[in-house]
Design a protein around this motif. Structure first.
Motif, PDB file in Angstrom:
ATOM      1  N   ILE A   1       1.077   1.541   1.435  1.00  0.00           N
ATOM      2  CA  ILE A   1       2.385   0.904   1.371  1.00  0.00           C
ATOM      3  C   ILE A   1       2.200  -0.566   0.985  1.00  0.00           C
ATOM      4  O   ILE A   1       1.123  -1.133   1.166  1.00  0.00           O
ATOM      5  CB  ILE A   1       3.151   1.007   2.710  1.00  0.00           C
ATOM      6  CG1 ILE A   1       2.332   0.376   3.852  1.00  0.00           C
ATOM      7  CG2 ILE A   1       3.475   2.459   3.032  1.00  0.00           C
ATOM      8  CD1 ILE A   1       3.070   0.338   5.181  1.00  0.00           C
ATOM      9  N   SER A   2       3.257  -1.160   0.445  1.00  0.00           N
ATOM     10  CA  SER A   2       3.217  -2.546   0.005  1.00  0.00           C
ATOM     11  C   SER A   2       4.395  -3.306   0.592  1.00  0.00           C
ATOM     12  O   SER A   2       5.471  -2.740   0.785  1.00  0.00           O
ATOM     13  CB  SER A   2       3.263  -2.622  -1.527  1.00  0.00           C
ATOM     14  OG  SER A   2       2.179  -1.909  -2.096  1.00  0.00           O
ATOM     15  N   PRO A   3       4.203  -4.604   0.864  1.00  0.00           N
ATOM     16  CA  PRO A   3       5.326  -5.387   1.394  1.00  0.00           C
ATOM     17  C   PRO A   3       6.434  -5.591   0.377  1.00  0.00           C
ATOM     18  O   PRO A   3       7.584  -5.827   0.739  1.00  0.00           O
ATOM     19  CB  PRO A   3       4.667  -6.728   1.777  1.00  0.00           C
ATOM     20  CG  PRO A   3       3.410  -6.793   0.984  1.00  0.00           C
ATOM     21  CD  PRO A   3       2.954  -5.379   0.809  1.00  0.00           C
ATOM     22  N   SER A   4       6.098  -5.493  -0.911  1.00  0.00           N
ATOM     23  CA  SER A   4       7.114  -5.603  -1.955  1.00  0.00           C
ATOM     24  C   SER A   4       6.616  -4.903  -3.212  1.00  0.00           C
ATOM     25  O   SER A   4       5.430  -4.559  -3.320  1.00  0.00           O
ATOM     26  CB  SER A   4       7.421  -7.073  -2.276  1.00  0.00           C
ATOM     27  OG  SER A   4       6.355  -7.655  -3.015  1.00  0.00           O
ATOM     28  N   ALA A   5       7.516  -4.721  -4.154  1.00  0.00           N
ATOM     29  CA  ALA A   5       7.155  -4.033  -5.398  1.00  0.00           C
ATOM     30  C   ALA A   5       6.198  -4.855  -6.249  1.00  0.00           C
ATOM     31  O   ALA A   5       5.545  -4.320  -7.150  1.00  0.00           O
ATOM     32  CB  ALA A   5       8.416  -3.722  -6.194  1.00  0.00           C
TER      33      ALA A   5
ATOM     34  N   LYS B   1     -10.564   1.565  -1.258  1.00  0.00           N
ATOM     35  CA  LYS B   1     -10.641   1.492  -2.717  1.00  0.00           C
ATOM     36  C   LYS B   1      -9.352   2.040  -3.312  1.00  0.00           C
ATOM     37  O   LYS B   1      -8.864   3.098  -2.904  1.00  0.00           O
ATOM     38  CB  LYS B   1     -11.833   2.303  -3.240  1.00  0.00           C
ATOM     39  CG  LYS B   1     -12.056   2.171  -4.738  1.00  0.00           C
ATOM     40  CD  LYS B   1     -13.329   2.876  -5.169  1.00  0.00           C
ATOM     41  CE  LYS B   1     -13.595   2.694  -6.656  1.00  0.00           C
ATOM     42  NZ  LYS B   1     -14.833   3.382  -7.079  1.00  0.00           N
ATOM     43  N   PHE B   2      -8.798   1.316  -4.286  1.00  0.00           N
ATOM     44  CA  PHE B   2      -7.573   1.749  -4.941  1.00  0.00           C
ATOM     45  C   PHE B   2      -7.905   2.643  -6.139  1.00  0.00           C
ATOM     46  O   PHE B   2      -8.758   2.307  -6.957  1.00  0.00           O
ATOM     47  CB  PHE B   2      -6.763   0.540  -5.408  1.00  0.00           C
ATOM     48  CG  PHE B   2      -6.042  -0.149  -4.289  1.00  0.00           C
ATOM     49  CD1 PHE B   2      -4.706   0.126  -4.027  1.00  0.00           C
ATOM     50  CD2 PHE B   2      -6.701  -1.062  -3.482  1.00  0.00           C
ATOM     51  CE1 PHE B   2      -4.037  -0.508  -2.988  1.00  0.00           C
ATOM     52  CE2 PHE B   2      -6.047  -1.697  -2.438  1.00  0.00           C
ATOM     53  CZ  PHE B   2      -4.713  -1.422  -2.182  1.00  0.00           C
TER      54      PHE B   2
ATOM     55  N   SER C   1      -1.424  -5.202  -0.421  1.00  0.00           N
ATOM     56  CA  SER C   1      -1.113  -3.807  -0.093  1.00  0.00           C
ATOM     57  C   SER C   1      -2.160  -3.223   0.852  1.00  0.00           C
ATOM     58  O   SER C   1      -1.831  -2.470   1.776  1.00  0.00           O
ATOM     59  CB  SER C   1      -1.041  -2.974  -1.377  1.00  0.00           C
ATOM     60  OG  SER C   1       0.020  -3.410  -2.200  1.00  0.00           O
ATOM     61  N   ALA C   2      -3.436  -3.564   0.627  1.00  0.00           N
ATOM     62  CA  ALA C   2      -4.509  -3.062   1.479  1.00  0.00           C
ATOM     63  C   ALA C   2      -4.339  -3.561   2.914  1.00  0.00           C
ATOM     64  O   ALA C   2      -4.422  -2.784   3.878  1.00  0.00           O
ATOM     65  CB  ALA C   2      -5.870  -3.489   0.926  1.00  0.00           C
ATOM     66  N   VAL C   3      -4.096  -4.859   3.069  1.00  0.00           N
ATOM     67  CA  VAL C   3      -3.929  -5.442   4.399  1.00  0.00           C
ATOM     68  C   VAL C   3      -2.663  -4.915   5.061  1.00  0.00           C
ATOM     69  O   VAL C   3      -2.671  -4.531   6.243  1.00  0.00           O
ATOM     70  CB  VAL C   3      -3.890  -6.979   4.310  1.00  0.00           C
ATOM     71  CG1 VAL C   3      -3.558  -7.587   5.681  1.00  0.00           C
ATOM     72  CG2 VAL C   3      -5.216  -7.520   3.797  1.00  0.00           C
ATOM     73  N   PHE C   4      -1.567  -4.874   4.321  1.00  0.00           N
ATOM     74  CA  PHE C   4      -0.290  -4.404   4.855  1.00  0.00           C
ATOM     75  C   PHE C   4      -0.407  -2.957   5.339  1.00  0.00           C
ATOM     76  O   PHE C   4       0.107  -2.600   6.397  1.00  0.00           O
ATOM     77  CB  PHE C   4       0.789  -4.525   3.776  1.00  0.00           C
ATOM     78  CG  PHE C   4       2.192  -4.435   4.299  1.00  0.00           C
ATOM     79  CD1 PHE C   4       2.783  -5.528   4.932  1.00  0.00           C
ATOM     80  CD2 PHE C   4       2.936  -3.278   4.161  1.00  0.00           C
ATOM     81  CE1 PHE C   4       4.088  -5.458   5.412  1.00  0.00           C
ATOM     82  CE2 PHE C   4       4.228  -3.195   4.634  1.00  0.00           C
ATOM     83  CZ  PHE C   4       4.813  -4.291   5.272  1.00  0.00           C
ATOM     84  N   THR C   5      -1.103  -2.120   4.563  1.00  0.00           N
ATOM     85  CA  THR C   5      -1.286  -0.717   4.945  1.00  0.00           C
ATOM     86  C   THR C   5      -2.096  -0.600   6.229  1.00  0.00           C
ATOM     87  O   THR C   5      -1.771   0.201   7.113  1.00  0.00           O
ATOM     88  CB  THR C   5      -1.993   0.057   3.815  1.00  0.00           C
ATOM     89  OG1 THR C   5      -1.177   0.025   2.648  1.00  0.00           O
ATOM     90  CG2 THR C   5      -2.238   1.513   4.206  1.00  0.00           C
ATOM     91  N   CYS C   6      -3.145  -1.401   6.345  1.00  0.00           N
ATOM     92  CA  CYS C   6      -4.007  -1.347   7.538  1.00  0.00           C
ATOM     93  C   CYS C   6      -3.268  -1.787   8.797  1.00  0.00           C
ATOM     94  O   CYS C   6      -3.487  -1.235   9.880  1.00  0.00           O
ATOM     95  CB  CYS C   6      -5.239  -2.224   7.337  1.00  0.00           C
ATOM     96  SG  CYS C   6      -6.378  -1.603   6.101  1.00  0.00           S
TER      97      CYS C   6
END
Length: 272
Positions: A91-95, A59-60, A102-107
């Motif tokens: 973390i995020s793949p880009s701004a 959850k964000f 961001s959720a998937v990239f972080t995982c």
């Protein structure tokens, strides 16, 4: 020449080892292979295996701490063991990435919960056994310290403009509008400043409605505003409670903090 070759092969190695992460129609793919599924409701994302068995949720959270300082992070919880919830950085793949990316990239990249074999429950459980600490910058840490001290004061403003701390009268507002309500935001621009006094009727400071500036009797000033991402800071309408809290920050002698540690300002103040 030798240096250029090293840089070339370094960049090439990063390119060749980079994972292609894509999420389409709720299916998470790594290098073209489906590894997990995803669903969401508002800002909460549920991660499932390919059989659609829920494993964990993310959850964000985005909240104001004090003044213009905000904190954004995620909470992680296991579906099969909800005894503990983790607060983590993401973390995020880009701004410009949204919450889903961001959720998937972080995982995948940071927490390593998802790999080419799917959701790694062992890694997930180890994360809860040894949770990483959040990496807060100095401004956010300072804001949390101040928020904790302000919360101890438990400031409220009643229907007649009296300021209370933990139920005890400590001051009051004057020059209030006829339609005053303790939870109202101050939107009227009047030529008369709203003044703040302590319990002994000593002037503590004033709020200038035309400039949204708070000024202490000792000469400090503070402009109330909020920061907008990618835009200039804009002024906002404060509540009477917010003004009383800010005065307690600007003048620690106005309301004594229980642990007797003075409260310092987060944002820059100027002396007149």
């Amino acid at each position: 020449m030798k240096k250029s070759i090293i840089i070339f092969f370094t960049v090439l190695g990063i390119f060749l080892n980079a994972q292609n992460i894509k999420t389409k129609r709720g299916i998470i793919n790594l290098d073209g292979t489906p590894v997990a599924k995803l669903s969401n409701r508002s800002s909460e994302y549920t991660f499932m295996d390919l059989k659609e068995t829920p494993i964990y949720t993310i959850k964000f959270i985005d909240k104001s701490i004090v003044d213009s300082v905000r904190d954004s992070y995620i909470t992680l919880n296991r579906v099969y063991n909800r005894d503990k919830t983790l607060e983590l950085d993401y973390i995020s793949p880009s701004a410009f990435s949204g919450e889903e990316k961001s959720a998937v990239f972080t995982c995948v990249k940071d927490l390593k919960i998802i790999d080419n074999k799917g959701i790694n429950v062992k890694t997930l459980d180890e994360l809860f056994s040894n949770a990483p600490k959040r990496k807060l910058d100095s401004k956010t840490k300072e804001a949390y310290t101040i928020r904790k001290k302000i919360d101890k004061l438990n400031i409220e403003v009643n229907k007649v403009g009296e300021i209370l701390s933990n139920g005890v009268p400590v001051g009051y507002f004057t020059n209030l509008p006829v339609s005053f309500g303790s939870e109202d935001t101050i939107t009227d621009k009047t030529p008369i400043d709203i003044e703040i006094y302590d319990a002994k009727s000593k002037l503590i400071g004033r709020y200038v409605t035309t400039t949204k500036q708070l000024k202490t009797a000792g000469g400090k000033s503070f402009t109330i505003y909020r920061e907008m991402s990618g835009r200039a800071s804009i002024l906002k309408f404060p509540t009477y409670k917010a003004i009383a809290e800010r005065m307690a920050i600007m003048d620690p002698n106005f309301i004594k903090v229980q642990d007797k540690v003075s409260v310092g300002p987060v944002s820059k103040e100027t002396s007149n």
